[in-house]
Design a protein around this motif. Structure first.
Motif, mmCIF file in Angstrom:
data_model
loop_
_atom_site.group_PDB
_atom_site.id
_atom_site.type_symbol
_atom_site.label_atom_id
_atom_site.label_comp_id
_atom_site.label_asym_id
_atom_site.label_seq_id
_atom_site.Cartn_x
_atom_site.Cartn_y
_atom_site.Cartn_z
ATOM 1 N N ASP A 184 -33.666 -40.176 -31.065
ATOM 2 C CA ASP A 184 -34.821 -39.358 -30.690
ATOM 3 C C ASP A 184 -35.325 -39.810 -29.319
ATOM 4 O OD1 ASP A 184 -36.217 -41.665 -31.052
ATOM 5 O OD2 ASP A 184 -37.557 -40.883 -32.600
ATOM 6 N N ASP A 201 -37.888 -41.427 -28.389
ATOM 7 C CA ASP A 201 -38.335 -42.816 -28.278
ATOM 8 C C ASP A 201 -37.150 -43.769 -28.140
ATOM 9 O OD1 ASP A 201 -40.972 -42.181 -28.276
ATOM 10 O OD2 ASP A 201 -41.296 -42.571 -30.417
ATOM 11 N N ARG A 211 -36.038 -43.602 -24.543
ATOM 12 C CA ARG A 211 -36.965 -44.365 -23.688
ATOM 13 C C ARG A 211 -36.734 -45.866 -23.868
ATOM 14 N NH1 ARG A 211 -41.124 -39.684 -23.993
ATOM 15 N NH2 ARG A 211 -41.147 -39.898 -26.244
ATOM 16 N N ASP A 266 -40.451 -33.096 -20.119
ATOM 17 C CA ASP A 266 -40.045 -31.701 -20.246
ATOM 18 C C ASP A 266 -39.614 -31.199 -18.859
ATOM 19 O OD1 ASP A 266 -40.543 -28.738 -20.082
ATOM 20 O OD2 ASP A 266 -41.034 -29.041 -22.201
ATOM 21 N N GLU A 268 -44.549 -35.829 -20.678
ATOM 22 C CA GLU A 268 -43.756 -36.618 -21.630
ATOM 23 C C GLU A 268 -43.425 -35.767 -22.855
ATOM 24 O OE1 GLU A 268 -42.430 -39.653 -21.792
ATOM 25 O OE2 GLU A 268 -43.362 -40.729 -20.127
ATOM 26 N N VAL A 269 -42.183 -35.865 -23.331
ATOM 27 C CA VAL A 269 -41.834 -35.145 -24.559
ATOM 28 C C VAL A 269 -42.176 -36.035 -25.754
ATOM 29 C CG1 VAL A 269 -40.036 -33.765 -23.474
ATOM 30 C CG2 VAL A 269 -39.422 -35.947 -24.546
ATOM 31 N N PRO A 270 -42.546 -35.435 -26.897
ATOM 32 C CA PRO A 270 -42.851 -36.240 -28.081
ATOM 33 C C PRO A 270 -41.574 -36.792 -28.718
ATOM 34 C CG PRO A 270 -43.033 -33.901 -28.573
ATOM 35 C CD PRO A 270 -42.731 -33.997 -27.106
ATOM 36 N N ALA A 271 -41.743 -37.773 -29.632
ATOM 37 C CA ALA A 271 -40.581 -38.448 -30.244
ATOM 38 C C ALA A 271 -39.610 -37.464 -30.877
ATOM 39 C CB ALA A 271 -41.068 -39.452 -31.283
ATOM 40 N N GLY A 272 -40.124 -36.409 -31.506
ATOM 41 C CA GLY A 272 -39.247 -35.475 -32.227
ATOM 42 C C GLY A 272 -38.679 -34.361 -31.357
ATOM 43 N N HIS A 273 -38.850 -34.470 -30.071
ATOM 44 C CA HIS A 273 -38.409 -33.390 -29.162
ATOM 45 C C HIS A 273 -36.916 -33.085 -29.304
ATOM 46 C CE1 HIS A 273 -38.222 -31.008 -25.460
ATOM 47 N NE2 HIS A 273 -37.127 -31.686 -25.148
#
Ligand SMILES: Nc1ncnc2c1ncn2[C@@H]1O[C@H](COP(=O)(O)OP(=O)(O)OP(=O)(O)O)[C@@H](O)[C@H]1O
Ligand SMILES: CC(C)(CO)[C@@H](O)C(=O)[O-]
Ligand code: BAL
Length: 319
Positions: free
Chosen positions: A249, A251, A254, A275, A281-286
């Motif tokens: 994912d 995270d 990163r 994005d 920043e994209v979220p963990a579940g992106h």
């Protein structure tokens, strides 16, 4: 005696020929608005390309990254114009405007090798005949994150000059480097929001064999700094590899990149997985497209780099 400014004093022996003349050793160089308008008035011979005129905007001190944009422009359009202008509006106080590398003669030779037709290399007084522009373009919130944190107003200065250069050169298509990912996002947003009639094409980042993204500012690096700078592309590579792990994912991507940077002898400015349209920043579940971007100071030289990524399953026709 003051040495001649290479941006102001082209070599006297230079032969200037027409943009479409066979065997043209160098592109036509124009320095003023009147010369540019006259050169653009002579329409090039249509060669069945998708577009009439492509423009590649640069700040000079050209390298193979820039030339890749010109080659792409050459594939796309009948006429290729390159602009060379070290834009003071995009440099903050204390940045490297004064020592930014300049080499117009070398640039013209390189541009001949990739078949550019015309080079517009204005001086600041040609670009800003009435002094500093009072009305400017703003990148809005897009200009306040990532690059905008360390370089406030930078993207506003970029967009203001990009829009002026578009008005002056009137391209059908303009090619920008993905290396300046946030710049491409801002330019795309500007032409959309302000209805600028030009197609924006982003071209991939050209790297040295050791992975370092080509940049005019690499010239400032000592051999030891250049070796230290490789951690940037290593970090991006680690993030990219992390996308292959099952259930990777955002995270994890990163973390993989940060793992390379931890303890590195560079001053990290940001590492962000964002994005591609908003630079947020994209979220963990992106799931889907993202850009892993990094900026760091190596000695006194600030470098940026990024890699476009895909998170999650590819649809069958994406493969
Ligand atoms: N390595 C590269 N690969 C592809 N395009 C690039 C590369 N480096 C720069 N470009 C693109 O060339 C255009 C002009 O960039 P610019 O003249 O600022 O060069 P630069 O090498 O990025 O300089 P700087 O050292 O200021 O970052 C931009 O669209 C930029 O994204
Ligand atoms: C697009 C640009 C030429 C505007 O000055 C500059 O930001 C650059 O070289 O990327
Ligand atoms: N390619 C971006 C130019 C700058 O850093 O100002």
């Amino acid at each position: 005696m003051t040495p001649p400014d290479p941006l102001v004093a082209p070599r006297a022996s230079r032969v200037v020929r027409g943009p479409n003349e066979p065997g043209n050793p160098r592109p036509v160089l124009v320095r003023t608005r009147a010369e540019l308008a006259a050169a653009l008035a002579a329409r090039p011979v249509a060669t069945g390309k998708t577009y009439g005129r492509a423009v590649v905007m640069t700040m000079g001190a050209l390298h193979q990254g820039h030339l890749s944009l010109v080659r792409r422009a050459r594939e796309l359009a009948d006429q290729v114009v390159v602009t060379i202008f070290v834009n003071p509006l995009q440099f903050g106080v204390g940045e490297d405007l004064g020592r930014y590398p300049r080499d117009l003669e070398g640039d013209l030779d390189l541009l001949a090798s990739v078949g550019a037709d015309l080079v517009f290399a204005p001086t600041p007084d040609v670009m800003f005949p009435d002094g500093d522009p009072v009305v400017r373009v703003t990148a809005g919130p897009l200009g306040e994150i990532l690059e905008g944190v360390t370089r406030p107003g930078h993207l506003d200065g970029v967009l203001t000059v990009v829009l002026k250069l578009m008005h002056l050169t009137r391209p059908d298509v303009s090619v920008f480097g993905q290396k300046d990912a946030q710049q491409v996002m801002a330019v795309e947003r500007m032409v959309c929001d302000l209805d600028v009639p030009v197609k924006i094409v982003a071209a991939p980042t050209v790297r040295d064999t050791d992975g370092l993204a080509l940049s005019s500012r690499n010239a400032f690096l000592s051999p030891a700094e250049r070796a230290r700078a490789l951690v940037l592309s290593r970090a991006l590579g680690a993030g990219e590899r992390a996308t292959n792990a099952s259930a990777a994912d955002a995270d994890a991507v990163r973390a993989a990149a940060r793992g390379e940077l931890d303890g590195a002898d560079v001053e990290l400015d940001y590492l962000a997985l964002v994005d591609p349209r908003t630079a947020l920043e994209v979220p963990a579940g992106h799931q889907g497209a993202a850009v892993l971007a990094v900026a760091a100071r190596v000695g006194v030289t600030r470098l940026i780099d990024n890699v476009p990524l895909w998170l999650g399953e590819h649809e069958e026709n994406d493969a």
